[in-house]
Motif scaffolding. Structure first.
Motif, PDB file in Angstrom:
ATOM      1  N   THR A 285       0.827  -1.208   0.000  1.00 54.53           N
ATOM      2  CA  THR A 285       0.000   0.000   0.000  1.00 54.53           C
ATOM      3  C   THR A 285       0.860   1.256   0.000  1.00 54.53           C
ATOM      4  O   THR A 285       0.586   2.203  -0.756  1.00 54.53           O
ATOM      5  CB  THR A 285      -0.934   0.009   1.228  1.00 54.53           C
ATOM      6  OG1 THR A 285      -1.736  -1.165   1.199  1.00 54.53           O
ATOM      7  CG2 THR A 285      -1.808   1.238   1.246  1.00 54.53           C
TER       8      THR A 285
ATOM      9  N   LEU B 191       3.980   1.516  -1.065  1.00 53.44           N
ATOM     10  CA  LEU B 191       4.628   1.604  -2.385  1.00 53.44           C
ATOM     11  C   LEU B 191       3.658   2.081  -3.461  1.00 53.44           C
ATOM     12  O   LEU B 191       4.035   2.873  -4.335  1.00 53.44           O
ATOM     13  CB  LEU B 191       5.231   0.253  -2.769  1.00 53.44           C
ATOM     14  CG  LEU B 191       6.440  -0.187  -1.956  1.00 53.44           C
ATOM     15  CD1 LEU B 191       6.855  -1.609  -2.339  1.00 53.44           C
ATOM     16  CD2 LEU B 191       7.593   0.778  -2.154  1.00 53.44           C
ATOM     17  N   ALA B 192       2.412   1.635  -3.408  1.00 50.53           N
ATOM     18  CA  ALA B 192       1.417   2.082  -4.388  1.00 50.53           C
ATOM     19  C   ALA B 192       1.134   3.571  -4.222  1.00 50.53           C
ATOM     20  O   ALA B 192       0.967   4.290  -5.223  1.00 50.53           O
ATOM     21  CB  ALA B 192       0.135   1.271  -4.235  1.00 50.53           C
TER      22      ALA B 192
ATOM     23  N   ILE C  35       3.237   5.822  -3.033  1.00 52.22           N
ATOM     24  CA  ILE C  35       4.422   6.529  -3.539  1.00 52.22           C
ATOM     25  C   ILE C  35       4.431   6.512  -5.060  1.00 52.22           C
ATOM     26  O   ILE C  35       4.672   7.539  -5.707  1.00 52.22           O
ATOM     27  CB  ILE C  35       5.710   5.897  -2.967  1.00 52.22           C
ATOM     28  CG1 ILE C  35       5.792   6.170  -1.461  1.00 52.22           C
ATOM     29  CG2 ILE C  35       6.946   6.431  -3.683  1.00 52.22           C
ATOM     30  CD1 ILE C  35       6.891   5.409  -0.753  1.00 52.22           C
ATOM     31  N   TRP C  36       4.146   5.350  -5.660  1.00 50.84           N
ATOM     32  CA  TRP C  36       4.152   5.243  -7.117  1.00 50.84           C
ATOM     33  C   TRP C  36       3.080   6.135  -7.745  1.00 50.84           C
ATOM     34  O   TRP C  36       3.325   6.784  -8.760  1.00 50.84           O
ATOM     35  CB  TRP C  36       3.962   3.804  -7.563  1.00 50.84           C
ATOM     36  CG  TRP C  36       3.809   3.692  -9.051  1.00 50.84           C
ATOM     37  CD1 TRP C  36       2.688   3.347  -9.728  1.00 50.84           C
ATOM     38  CD2 TRP C  36       4.800   3.962 -10.031  1.00 50.84           C
ATOM     39  NE1 TRP C  36       2.925   3.380 -11.073  1.00 50.84           N
ATOM     40  CE2 TRP C  36       4.218   3.758 -11.286  1.00 50.84           C
ATOM     41  CE3 TRP C  36       6.124   4.370  -9.972  1.00 50.84           C
ATOM     42  CZ2 TRP C  36       4.906   3.940 -12.482  1.00 50.84           C
ATOM     43  CZ3 TRP C  36       6.812   4.550 -11.151  1.00 50.84           C
ATOM     44  CH2 TRP C  36       6.205   4.335 -12.376  1.00 50.84           C
ATOM     45  N   SER C  37       1.908   6.211  -7.143  1.00 49.40           N
ATOM     46  CA  SER C  37       0.851   7.051  -7.724  1.00 49.40           C
ATOM     47  C   SER C  37       1.219   8.529  -7.666  1.00 49.40           C
ATOM     48  O   SER C  37       0.801   9.311  -8.512  1.00 49.40           O
ATOM     49  CB  SER C  37      -0.479   6.807  -7.014  1.00 49.40           C
ATOM     50  OG  SER C  37      -0.429   7.281  -5.689  1.00 49.40           O
TER      51      SER C  37
ATOM     52  N   VAL D 211       4.444   9.606  -7.808  1.00 51.44           N
ATOM     53  CA  VAL D 211       5.663   9.830  -8.591  1.00 51.44           C
ATOM     54  C   VAL D 211       5.464   9.540 -10.075  1.00 51.44           C
ATOM     55  O   VAL D 211       6.183  10.091 -10.908  1.00 51.44           O
ATOM     56  CB  VAL D 211       6.812   8.952  -8.014  1.00 51.44           C
ATOM     57  CG1 VAL D 211       8.058   9.010  -8.858  1.00 51.44           C
ATOM     58  CG2 VAL D 211       7.119   9.381  -6.595  1.00 51.44           C
ATOM     59  N   ARG D 212       4.496   8.742 -10.442  1.00 54.28           N
ATOM     60  CA  ARG D 212       4.382   8.300 -11.833  1.00 54.28           C
ATOM     61  C   ARG D 212       4.122   9.439 -12.805  1.00 54.28           C
ATOM     62  O   ARG D 212       4.423   9.323 -13.980  1.00 54.28           O
ATOM     63  CB  ARG D 212       3.299   7.248 -11.974  1.00 54.28           C
ATOM     64  CG  ARG D 212       1.910   7.784 -11.899  1.00 54.28           C
ATOM     65  CD  ARG D 212       0.898   6.729 -12.171  1.00 54.28           C
ATOM     66  NE  ARG D 212      -0.417   7.307 -11.899  1.00 54.28           N
ATOM     67  CZ  ARG D 212      -1.497   6.628 -11.774  1.00 54.28           C
ATOM     68  NH1 ARG D 212      -1.461   5.327 -11.888  1.00 54.28           N
ATOM     69  NH2 ARG D 212      -2.632   7.226 -11.527  1.00 54.28           N
TER      70      ARG D 212
ATOM     71  N   PHE E  40       7.195  10.446 -14.680  1.00 54.73           N
ATOM     72  CA  PHE E  40       7.709   9.544 -15.710  1.00 54.73           C
ATOM     73  C   PHE E  40       6.814   9.459 -16.944  1.00 54.73           C
ATOM     74  O   PHE E  40       7.233   8.919 -17.953  1.00 54.73           O
ATOM     75  CB  PHE E  40       7.906   8.142 -15.132  1.00 54.73           C
ATOM     76  CG  PHE E  40       8.926   8.119 -14.023  1.00 54.73           C
ATOM     77  CD1 PHE E  40      10.266   8.366 -14.283  1.00 54.73           C
ATOM     78  CD2 PHE E  40       8.540   7.879 -12.732  1.00 54.73           C
ATOM     79  CE1 PHE E  40      11.206   8.351 -13.270  1.00 54.73           C
ATOM     80  CE2 PHE E  40       9.473   7.846 -11.691  1.00 54.73           C
ATOM     81  CZ  PHE E  40      10.807   8.104 -11.965  1.00 54.73           C
ATOM     82  N   THR E  41       5.592   9.938 -16.859  1.00 52.70           N
ATOM     83  CA  THR E  41       4.696   9.879 -18.017  1.00 52.70           C
ATOM     84  C   THR E  41       4.867  11.118 -18.871  1.00 52.70           C
ATOM     85  O   THR E  41       5.093  12.222 -18.362  1.00 52.70           O
ATOM     86  CB  THR E  41       3.228   9.745 -17.591  1.00 52.70           C
ATOM     87  OG1 THR E  41       2.885  10.847 -16.755  1.00 52.70           O
ATOM     88  CG2 THR E  41       3.002   8.445 -16.836  1.00 52.70           C
TER      89      THR E  41
END
Length: 158
Positions: free
Chosen positions: A141, A143-144, A146-148, A150-151, A154-155
């Motif tokens: 959770t 990590l998800a 953080i990824w949401s 930070v992504r 990268f897009t």
């Protein structure tokens, strides 16, 4: 029209369960005690409260499983790839529980004599399974989250 019917049905069920819960709680607190002279008196309707909670929990789980199966079948008809993704999540959870159960310790604990019945290999591994699974799901959770956040970096923006 279907939304109105669903809303009426769910509101009626919620109201019935709330009224029953209120009646059970009133009976529990106002029903007196089995033996009021002991140091820790037991309320008369303790069993009613517990059975009501078990019943509501069982009903909730059965309805949840029913809706999950119904949703999976409908999703399988319309978008098989999405449905299989949901099935993969359930399989992943089952694998996580199996691996964390296998990793659980069977080292016996120093417990009081009344709790020795829970000091078996199965109970020890089962409790470790829930603790390890909770740790893993908490980490996933975080990590998800953080990824949401930070992504977007990268897009590519159009």
């Amino acid at each position: 029209m279907a939304v109105t019917k669903i809303r009426k049905t769910s509101s009626t069920v919620l109201l019935v369960i709330a009224i029953l819960a209120l009646a059970v709680i009133i009976a529990f607190f106002a029903g007196g005690y089995v033996d009021p002279t002991v140091a820790k008196p037991e309320p008369t309707f303790t069993d009613l409260l517990l059975y009501f909670c078990y019943g509501v929990f069982l009903l909730s789980v059965l309805v949840l499983i029913g809706f999950a199966i119904f949703g999976f079948v409908n999703s399988l008809r319309s978008n098989a790839k999405s449905a299989l993704g949901g099935l993969a999540a359930i399989v992943g959870l089952a694998v996580l529980l199996g691996v964390s159960y296998a990793l659980g310790s069977t080292e016996h604990l120093q417990l009081s004599s009344g709790n020795q019945v829970y000091n078996t290999d199965h109970y020890l591994k089962f409790s470790d399974m829930w603790v390890y699974s909770t740790y893993v799901m908490l980490a996933v959770t975080i990590l998800a989250l953080i990824w949401s956040g930070v992504r977007g970096v990268f897009t590519k923006k159009k």
